[in-house]
Enzyme design. Sequence first.
Site, PDB file in Angstrom:
ATOM      1  N   ASN A  34       0.830  -1.210   0.000  1.00 44.15           N
ATOM      2  CA  ASN A  34       0.000   0.000   0.000  1.00 44.15           C
ATOM      3  C   ASN A  34       0.870   1.269   0.000  1.00 44.15           C
ATOM      4  O   ASN A  34       0.353   2.362   0.150  1.00 44.15           O
ATOM      5  CB  ASN A  34      -0.955   0.015   1.204  1.00 44.15           C
ATOM      6  CG  ASN A  34      -0.224   0.154   2.523  1.00 44.15           C
ATOM      7  OD1 ASN A  34       1.015   0.089   2.567  1.00 44.15           O
ATOM      8  ND2 ASN A  34      -0.960   0.348   3.604  1.00 44.15           N
ATOM      9  N   ASN A  99      -5.772 -12.012   7.477  1.00 47.94           N
ATOM     10  CA  ASN A  99      -6.147 -12.067   6.061  1.00 47.94           C
ATOM     11  C   ASN A  99      -5.174 -12.931   5.259  1.00 47.94           C
ATOM     12  O   ASN A  99      -5.588 -13.735   4.414  1.00 47.94           O
ATOM     13  CB  ASN A  99      -6.197 -10.658   5.459  1.00 47.94           C
ATOM     14  CG  ASN A  99      -7.427  -9.895   5.938  1.00 47.94           C
ATOM     15  OD1 ASN A  99      -8.452 -10.502   6.236  1.00 47.94           O
ATOM     16  ND2 ASN A  99      -7.318  -8.572   6.010  1.00 47.94           N
ATOM     17  N   ALA A 114       7.495 -12.466   8.430  1.00 50.14           N
ATOM     18  CA  ALA A 114       8.647 -11.657   8.814  1.00 50.14           C
ATOM     19  C   ALA A 114       8.403 -11.168  10.239  1.00 50.14           C
ATOM     20  O   ALA A 114       7.842 -10.102  10.453  1.00 50.14           O
ATOM     21  CB  ALA A 114       8.802 -10.479   7.860  1.00 50.14           C
ATOM     22  N   TYR A 145       4.029  -2.312  17.613  1.00 47.52           N
ATOM     23  CA  TYR A 145       4.893  -3.152  16.770  1.00 47.52           C
ATOM     24  C   TYR A 145       5.257  -4.447  17.501  1.00 47.52           C
ATOM     25  O   TYR A 145       5.018  -5.546  16.985  1.00 47.52           O
ATOM     26  CB  TYR A 145       6.152  -2.363  16.414  1.00 47.52           C
ATOM     27  CG  TYR A 145       7.071  -3.060  15.443  1.00 47.52           C
ATOM     28  CD1 TYR A 145       6.758  -3.154  14.092  1.00 47.52           C
ATOM     29  CD2 TYR A 145       8.275  -3.631  15.873  1.00 47.52           C
ATOM     30  CE1 TYR A 145       7.605  -3.789  13.197  1.00 47.52           C
ATOM     31  CE2 TYR A 145       9.127  -4.265  14.983  1.00 47.52           C
ATOM     32  CZ  TYR A 145       8.797  -4.341  13.646  1.00 47.52           C
ATOM     33  OH  TYR A 145       9.643  -4.980  12.758  1.00 47.52           O
TER      34      TYR A 145
HETATM   35  N1  NAD Z   1      14.697  -4.298   8.279  1.00 50.96           N
HETATM   36  C1  NAD Z   1      14.870  -4.896   9.435  1.00 50.96           C
HETATM   37  O1  NAD Z   1      15.944  -4.757  10.055  1.00 50.96           O
HETATM   38  C2  NAD Z   1      13.787  -5.763  10.012  1.00 50.96           C
HETATM   39  C3  NAD Z   1      14.026  -6.385  11.239  1.00 50.96           C
HETATM   40  C4  NAD Z   1      13.023  -7.181  11.792  1.00 50.96           C
HETATM   41  C5  NAD Z   1      11.839  -7.405  11.115  1.00 50.96           C
HETATM   42  N2  NAD Z   1      11.635  -6.787   9.925  1.00 50.96           N
HETATM   43  C6  NAD Z   1      10.335  -7.023   9.275  1.00 50.96           C
HETATM   44  O2  NAD Z   1      10.491  -7.202   7.900  1.00 50.96           O
HETATM   45  C7  NAD Z   1       9.403  -6.608   7.191  1.00 50.96           C
HETATM   46  C8  NAD Z   1       9.928  -5.628   6.173  1.00 50.96           C
HETATM   47  O3  NAD Z   1      10.709  -4.638   6.830  1.00 50.96           O
HETATM   48  P1  NAD Z   1      11.454  -3.498   6.004  1.00 50.96           P
HETATM   49  O4  NAD Z   1      12.658  -3.135   6.749  1.00 50.96           O
HETATM   50  O5  NAD Z   1      11.570  -3.894   4.585  1.00 50.96           O
HETATM   51  O6  NAD Z   1      10.407  -2.308   6.177  1.00 50.96           O
HETATM   52  P2  NAD Z   1       9.766  -1.332   5.086  1.00 50.96           P
HETATM   53  O7  NAD Z   1       8.993  -0.302   5.832  1.00 50.96           O
HETATM   54  O8  NAD Z   1      10.791  -0.867   4.129  1.00 50.96           O
HETATM   55  O9  NAD Z   1       8.766  -2.302   4.315  1.00 50.96           O
HETATM   56  C9  NAD Z   1       7.468  -2.586   4.758  1.00 50.96           C
HETATM   57  C10 NAD Z   1       6.547  -2.553   3.553  1.00 50.96           C
HETATM   58  O10 NAD Z   1       5.217  -2.916   3.953  1.00 50.96           O
HETATM   59  C11 NAD Z   1       4.310  -2.014   3.322  1.00 50.96           C
HETATM   60  N3  NAD Z   1       3.094  -1.986   4.147  1.00 50.96           N
HETATM   61  C12 NAD Z   1       2.959  -1.510   5.414  1.00 50.96           C
HETATM   62  N4  NAD Z   1       1.700  -1.684   5.846  1.00 50.96           N
HETATM   63  C13 NAD Z   1       1.027  -2.306   4.845  1.00 50.96           C
HETATM   64  C14 NAD Z   1      -0.304  -2.751   4.691  1.00 50.96           C
HETATM   65  N5  NAD Z   1      -1.201  -2.604   5.665  1.00 50.96           N
HETATM   66  N6  NAD Z   1      -0.654  -3.334   3.518  1.00 50.96           N
HETATM   67  C15 NAD Z   1       0.247  -3.479   2.503  1.00 50.96           C
HETATM   68  N7  NAD Z   1       1.519  -3.068   2.599  1.00 50.96           N
HETATM   69  C16 NAD Z   1       1.914  -2.488   3.757  1.00 50.96           C
HETATM   70  C17 NAD Z   1       5.045  -0.699   3.259  1.00 50.96           C
HETATM   71  O11 NAD Z   1       4.521   0.204   2.332  1.00 50.96           O
HETATM   72  C18 NAD Z   1       6.457  -1.176   2.898  1.00 50.96           C
HETATM   73  O12 NAD Z   1       6.624  -1.300   1.514  1.00 50.96           O
HETATM   74  C19 NAD Z   1       8.502  -5.953   8.242  1.00 50.96           C
HETATM   75  O13 NAD Z   1       7.432  -6.819   8.531  1.00 50.96           O
HETATM   76  C20 NAD Z   1       9.418  -5.812   9.432  1.00 50.96           C
HETATM   77  O14 NAD Z   1       8.709  -5.857  10.634  1.00 50.96           O
HETATM   78  C21 NAD Z   1      12.570  -5.970   9.362  1.00 50.96           C
END
Ligand code: NAD
Length: 313
Positions: A34, A99, A114, A145
């Site tokens: 989104n 969902n 994730a 979170y």
């Molecule tokens: N990057 C890290 O170090 C890290 C560490 C632990 C966990 N994670 C998990 O990995 C996943 C990705 O993290 P990231 O670093 O790429 O973050 P990010 O914010 O770059 O990516 C998250 C993506 O999810 C999309 N999004 C958010 N809410 C949404 C919704 N309701 N419907 C559809 N899309 C939605 C956002 O637009 C974004 O593109 C997350 O779930 C995060 O919790 C990341």
Amino acid sequence: MSKRIVITGGAGFLGSHLCERLLACGHDVVCVDNYFTGRKRNIAHLQQYPLFEVLRHDITFPLYLESDQIYNFACPASPVQYQVDPVQTTKTNVHGTINMLGLAKRIKARILQASTSEVYGDPAVHPQREDYLGHVNPIGPRSCYDEGKRCAETLFFDYQRQYNVDIKVARIFNTFGPRMHPFDGRVISNFIVQALRGDNITVYGDGSQTRSFCYVDDMISAIILLMESRSGFFGPVNLGKPGEISMLDLAEKIIRLTASTSHVVFLPLPQDDPRQREPDITLAKSELGWSPLVPMEDGLKETIAYFRKVLAE
Ligand SMILES: NC(=O)c1ccc[n+]([C@@H]2O[C@H](COP(=O)([O-])OP(=O)(O)OC[C@H]3O[C@@H](n4cnc5c(N)ncnc54)[C@H](O)[C@@H]3O)[C@@H](O)[C@H]2O)c1
């Protein structure tokens, strides 16, 4: 064999690297996003793949698609971003996860969550193993979170026990690399952007708190290995790079690698900021045969080159 794969959050930092790797392996990839924190520029270069599709969709609403595998990555990941709309963050983790699990159940797809090291909260044991149950504040500003992700794990395991859904749960520790958002407030992007602009480097507390960081290429390899792991292995499994660095040492390393004139300044620690965080990856090593390979300095150089380009645009 080519598989049909759905990646929620596919336009984000990790999701876009995952789309890229899976497309390069010849899979049919649908990126669902989104654009709350993700960006079209992260996936623009993937449009060249005929097997790539993008769907603008918020996963808090139901989704009907056919696929063999689902990677559930949708969720803002940095405190600055997930605290903008904490109710939506919880909804994404709870309604969104329901969902996606409902979809996996209906179409009999394997689904990977994730999850995060934040499920351990401010840990009382160190390093954290998967059987450590965590030390989390349920009512603080980070709870949308931390508790949202904990509830998502609960839902994954209940869908497995109740409906026999084929699940995998990854507990991802801090990961960095190109395509992180330059202003997401995460420590590596913060320090690099500040160093490249010659601004003060803002260290919270006295800078002695430690973190461990994994480069994105290593993390994507681990996530795919987990998705492809033997049936009946659900996790949760820690994915990250052991070996801690203090925030002050990190700031100094980035100043050196960017040849910056920036100086370090100290600010008060935010509420519920964990003092230490380091994964025990024994399980990932034995189950997935994985351990991270990229040295931190090499990863930082790639990330600095990316931010240099972004800031010059
Ligand atoms: N990057 C890290 O170090 C890290 C560490 C632990 C966990 N994670 C998990 O990995 C996943 C990705 O993290 P990231 O670093 O790429 O973050 P990010 O914010 O770059 O990516 C998250 C993506 O999810 C999309 N999004 C958010 N809410 C949404 C919704 N309701 N419907 C559809 N899309 C939605 C956002 O637009 C974004 O593109 C997350 O779930 C995060 O919790 C990341």
